[in-house]
Design an enzyme around this catalytic site. Structure first.
Site, short mmCIF file in Angstrom:
data_model
loop_
_atom_site.label_atom_id
_atom_site.label_comp_id
_atom_site.label_asym_id
_atom_site.label_seq_id
_atom_site.Cartn_x
_atom_site.Cartn_y
_atom_site.Cartn_z
N THR A 24 -9.17 6.43 6.43
CA THR A 24 -9.01 4.98 6.31
C THR A 24 -9.81 4.33 7.42
OG1 THR A 24 -7.12 4.70 7.81
CG2 THR A 24 -6.64 5.45 5.56
N CYS A 25 -9.71 3.02 7.51
CA CYS A 25 -10.46 2.32 8.56
C CYS A 25 -9.93 2.64 9.95
CB CYS A 25 -10.44 0.81 8.31
SG CYS A 25 -8.78 0.11 8.23
N GLN A 55 -2.97 4.31 0.33
CA GLN A 55 -4.07 5.18 0.74
C GLN A 55 -3.62 6.64 0.79
OE1 GLN A 55 -4.80 3.02 4.36
NE2 GLN A 55 -6.62 2.01 3.55
N GLY A 109 -13.02 -3.79 -3.45
CA GLY A 109 -12.06 -2.71 -3.40
C GLY A 109 -10.69 -3.26 -3.03
#
Length: 416
Positions: free
Chosen positions: A49-50, A117, A188
């Protein structure tokens, strides 16, 4: 079987290092397939993920698995990750997973997006047969637990994510925020969340663009007044924008300094992507303020005090929840040993039947009786061991028996 997790996260890894360890969907698939084929790794899930990049593995050799996963990061991603990689094993690995799924380990405490996620990471691993019995069980239990506590503690009533925090920051930064022109790059999950929050907060001039063309109707279901623009026209459009929020899954930057026009009015650029979407040099332009995900670490949310209180309660529940999962993992080792003993018994019985039939040529009821009695007698040989195994409840005892059974089975295979 033990669970091991190796990775990097936002807590002690700077953004420029985190993006070196990031995966996109294609490289997640490739990474799982490569690791799954490595001796010592039974199952693999990659969560990227970020704010984090983590590889979860189920293994019988946790120390070896740690070396393999760390080596993978350094060889496949970057040697610069060496000083930032963490590793958790066994119960601590499961505890870490639960903290991640519930948002307790997120940059924004209790954020919503991580749950989806994690689900996506599990599903992608299952698609390429990377996740098996153990990781699937651990991830599903963690996801179910996270859904339950979010409902019980009403966290979903105050939605939190980087997208929502970014939109709130824009709103707080401009007294006349509704009149500001906003461009969202990327359709997204993060981009669509940003669009949803823009609609909820009353922004009146929102534009949307994406590398892959999507019909405007898809966005208008979320925000009726959204303006969709061609991706190739983004630089011309930016000249008139007040704010840009970029959140694509591109492995490359989507805005470069050399293609930007000089500014005649201030521009706030918010880069929510990892790897980053916006070239750093853009932040050095006159009239431009560039914010990345790390700039939101210290933003104070009005619900923070409540979430910290809730987090302490959830953390206590996680400890209790993990106890049950650890019992399942321990018992599953017994099930595996029982299965292997039964398999050996059946194999040896079948071999004996084939030898006797080859010599005496049994037929009809005689053949049926032979098969029944041989299987029965070979079954009797392993039943005392199986009954003993099923009485075990200590992980230490189970591990000792597991080594013994493995030794015996290896000897039996060596006779073939």
């Amino acid at each position: 079987m033990k669970l091991v997790v190796v990775g990097i996260n936002h807590r002690d890894t700077p953004l420029e290092i985190r993006e070196k360890g990031a995966f996109i969907k294609r490289t997640v698939r490739e990474g799982i397939l490569k690791l799954k084929g490595t001796a010592g790794i039974e199952e693999v899930i990659i969560l990227s993920t970020c704010n984090r990049s983590e590889i979860y593995a189920a293994t019988r050799e946790p120390e070896r698995a740690e070396m393999i996963l760390k080596g993978f990061y350094l060889e496949e991603k970057s040697p610069e990750l060496a000083d930032y990689l963490f590793c958790e094993k066994g119960r601590n690995a499961i505890l870490h997973l639960y903290r991640v799924v519930t948002g307790l380990d997120s940059m924004i405490l209790g954020e919503d997006q991580i749950l989806g996620q994690v689900k996506d990471a599990l599903e992608l691993s299952q698609e390429v047969h990377g996740s098996g019995k153990y990781l699937t069980k651990a991830f599903r239990e963690a996801i179910t637990f996270a859904k339950r506590v979010k409902t019980v503690y009403k966290i979903s009533e105050t939605p939190l994510s980087l997208s929502s925090t970014a939109v709130k920051h824009v709103k707080r930064s401009y007294a006349d925020y509704a009149d500001k022109k906003i461009l969202i790059i990327g359709s997204g999950k993060m981009g669509l969340l940003a669009l949803r929050y823009m609609a909820a907060e009353g922004f009146e001039h929102v534009f949307m663009t994406n590398r892959t063309y999507h019909p405007g109707d898809e966005y208008r279901d979320i925000y009726d007044g959204v303006n969709t623009v061609p991706y190739d026209a983004r630089y011309d459009l930016i000249r008139d924008m007040d704010v840009i929020i970029s959140a694509t899954a591109s492995p490359h930057v989507v805005l470069r300094r050399r293609d930007m026009y000089d500014r005649e009015k201030p521009l706030m650029v918010i880069d929510l992507a990892l790897p980053r979407d916006i070239e750093e040099a853009i932040g050095e332009m006159d009239q431009v303020t560039l914010l990345t995900i790390d700039n939101f670490k210290d933003i104070i949310d009005e619900k923070m005090h409540y979430r910290e209180k809730v987090a302490r309660q959830i953390a206590m529940e996680i400890e209790e929840e993990i106890d049950g999962l650890m019992v399942w993992i321990t018992k599953s080792k017994v099930d595996n040993m029982v299965g292997k003993l039964n398999q050996l018994s059946n194999q040896r019985a079948q071999e004996a039947i084939e030898i006797l039939n080859g010599r005496f040529h049994f037929e009809g009821k005689d053949a049926e009786f032979l098969e029944k009695i041989i299987h029965s007698k070979f079954r009797e040989m392993v039943m005392p061991s199986i009954r003993q195994l099923k009485t075990l409840d200590s992980e230490e005892d189970i591990l000792r028996f597991e080594k013994t059974v493995a030794f015996l089975l290896t000897g039996a295979e060596g006779e073939n």
